[in-house]
Write a protein that holds these residues in place. Structure first.
Motif, short mmCIF file in Angstrom:
data_model
loop_
_atom_site.label_atom_id
_atom_site.label_comp_id
_atom_site.label_asym_id
_atom_site.label_seq_id
_atom_site.Cartn_x
_atom_site.Cartn_y
_atom_site.Cartn_z
N ALA A 184 0.82 -1.22 0.00
CA ALA A 184 0.00 0.00 0.00
C ALA A 184 0.84 1.26 0.00
CB ALA A 184 -0.93 0.00 1.21
N ALA A 185 2.09 1.17 0.46
CA ALA A 185 2.95 2.35 0.52
C ALA A 185 3.28 2.90 -0.86
CB ALA A 185 4.24 2.02 1.27
N ASP A 186 3.07 2.09 -1.90
CA ASP A 186 3.37 2.53 -3.27
C ASP A 186 2.12 2.98 -4.03
OD1 ASP A 186 6.12 1.96 -3.03
OD2 ASP A 186 5.75 -0.17 -3.44
N ILE A 187 0.98 3.02 -3.37
CA ILE A 187 -0.27 3.40 -4.02
C ILE A 187 -0.51 4.90 -3.88
CG2 ILE A 187 -2.77 3.14 -3.97
CD1 ILE A 187 -2.32 0.26 -2.97
N ALA A 188 -0.75 5.56 -5.00
CA ALA A 188 -1.06 6.99 -4.99
C ALA A 188 -2.54 7.17 -5.32
CB ALA A 188 -0.20 7.74 -5.99
N LEU A 189 -3.21 7.99 -4.56
CA LEU A 189 -4.63 8.25 -4.77
C LEU A 189 -4.81 9.55 -5.54
CD1 LEU A 189 -5.90 7.32 -1.20
CD2 LEU A 189 -5.87 5.87 -3.23
N THR A 190 -5.69 9.54 -6.52
CA THR A 190 -5.93 10.73 -7.33
C THR A 190 -6.88 11.67 -6.59
OG1 THR A 190 -7.91 9.83 -8.40
CG2 THR A 190 -5.78 9.27 -9.39
N PRO A 191 -6.94 12.92 -7.01
CA PRO A 191 -7.90 13.85 -6.39
C PRO A 191 -9.32 13.33 -6.45
CG PRO A 191 -6.28 15.08 -7.65
CD PRO A 191 -6.02 13.64 -7.94
N ASP A 192 -9.70 12.71 -7.54
CA ASP A 192 -11.06 12.18 -7.65
C ASP A 192 -11.30 11.05 -6.65
OD1 ASP A 192 -11.72 13.96 -9.63
OD2 ASP A 192 -11.48 12.54 -11.28
N GLU A 193 -10.29 10.21 -6.47
CA GLU A 193 -10.42 9.11 -5.51
C GLU A 193 -10.49 9.63 -4.08
OE1 GLU A 193 -8.07 5.80 -8.26
OE2 GLU A 193 -6.97 7.03 -6.82
#
Length: 333
Positions: free
Chosen positions: A296-305
């Motif tokens: 999970a440390a490599d997951i980036a969330l977008t503004p929409d998410e």
């Protein structure tokens, strides 16, 4: 795993740590060999930040962590906590369901000596006051911990579950490196009680414990049937009756967002706490879940998410208090 500086005092930790409590207590019987294997695998995966406390067991978890890292001490950051009282036979001292806390300097220093022995180390990287003792001025307790820093037995100081006012008072005596609070898509009080604002203003790191909502945010827990009879969640208000049903509906909404991104709900929840500028310490006993959590440390969330998560899990969305009444009484001092 990438690293981050926790606070402004120079302590460098992995972007995600490992909460070790469940390896020894709280969620039913534990297996020492499984715990040792999981701790070893965490280090292999790049986790360097390990969180324990004298209260976990009590004492058993510090002993497990100490055993796991013999000969590897220079590769890890050890965080532990002191501040509860115990009976003569080594159990947590209670008053009508409320754990007895202590900030007494003599007791705190003695507790740190015990933690050093169990962790098999000469110095603790980060010591937290586990809960705030309203009968002892925080300035007095922090003064004692600062003395241990001066003596070379502790490197950095933190607080756990403290109010913004107490954080400011403590930081004025000796710089705090971290404040640890429960923080997740299930529990966002720190955003509204001044704590997050205070630590950001003062340059103090924020460590999120229970970033998976005590297992809710994995999406795997549907009822209490598979929980061991001694699992504390059987008594947790958020796992009872209509609270449980309401919280499962919340998890369903978060699971939909996770599935749309192609990740597990647990990974989504952990990534959210990292993107919020905190260092989460999800706990697990099992290597399988550890590996999922670390990814999970490599997951980036977008503004929409992020906006979708805000809509699905706003402040106050979780139903029920996060602890029993006795434990709730120890918070926020």
């Amino acid at each position: 795993m990438h690293t981050t500086t926790l606070g402004s005092q120079g302590l460098v930790v992995s972007a995600e740590g490992l909460g070790c409590m469940g390896m020894s207590t709280t969620y039913g019987p534990s297996d020492e060999q499984e715990g040792l294997a999981t701790l070893g695998r965490a280090l292999d995966l790049g986790v360097t930040f390990f969180d324990t406390a004298e209260a976990y067991g009590p004492f058993m978890n510090e002993e497990l962590v100490g055993k796991a890292f013999v000969g590897k001490r220079d590769r890890i950051v050890l965080a532990t906590k002191v501040g509860f009282r115990y009976t003569e036979d080594g159990k947590l001292a209670m008053d009508d369901g409320k754990p007895r806390v202590t900030g007494d300097p003599t007791r705190v220093r003695k507790a740190v000596e015990g933690s050093l022995r169990r962790l098999r180390t000469d110095v603790i990287d980060l010591i937290y006051l586990h809960r705030i003792d309203p009968t002892t001025p925080i300035e007095v307790t922090i003064g004692a911990l600062a003395g241990l820093v001066h003596d070379g037995k502790v490197r950095y100081i933190g607080l756990s579950e403290a109010s913004a006012t107490t954080i400011r008072k403590a930081h004025a005596v000796h710089p705090l490196t971290a404040v640890q609070m429960e923080y997740s898509l299930f529990e966002r009080e720190a955003e509204h009680n001044g704590v997050l604002a205070a630590v950001r203003e003062l340059g103090i790191g924020f460590v999120s414990y229970s970033p998976l909502g005590r297992g809710f945010l994995t999406g795997a827990l549907k009822d209490l049937d598979n929980l061991h009879p001694t699992d504390f969640r059987r008594l947790d208000p958020r796992f009872q009756g209509e609270n449980l049903r309401a919280n499962l509906r919340l998890v369903e909404r978060l699971t939909e967002i996770a599935e749309a991104k192609g990740v597990k709900p647990s990974q989504l929840a952990i990534a959210w706490t990292i993107q919020a500028g905190t260092v989460p310490i999800p706990g697990t006993r099992r290597i399988k879940y550890l590996e999922e959590n670390v990814a999970a440390a490599d997951i980036a969330l977008t503004p929409d998410e992020l906006a979708a998560l805000e809509q699905a899990a706003p402040f106050g969305a979780a139903a029920g208090e996060r602890y029993s009444p006795g434990m709730m009484a120890t918070l926020g001092h």
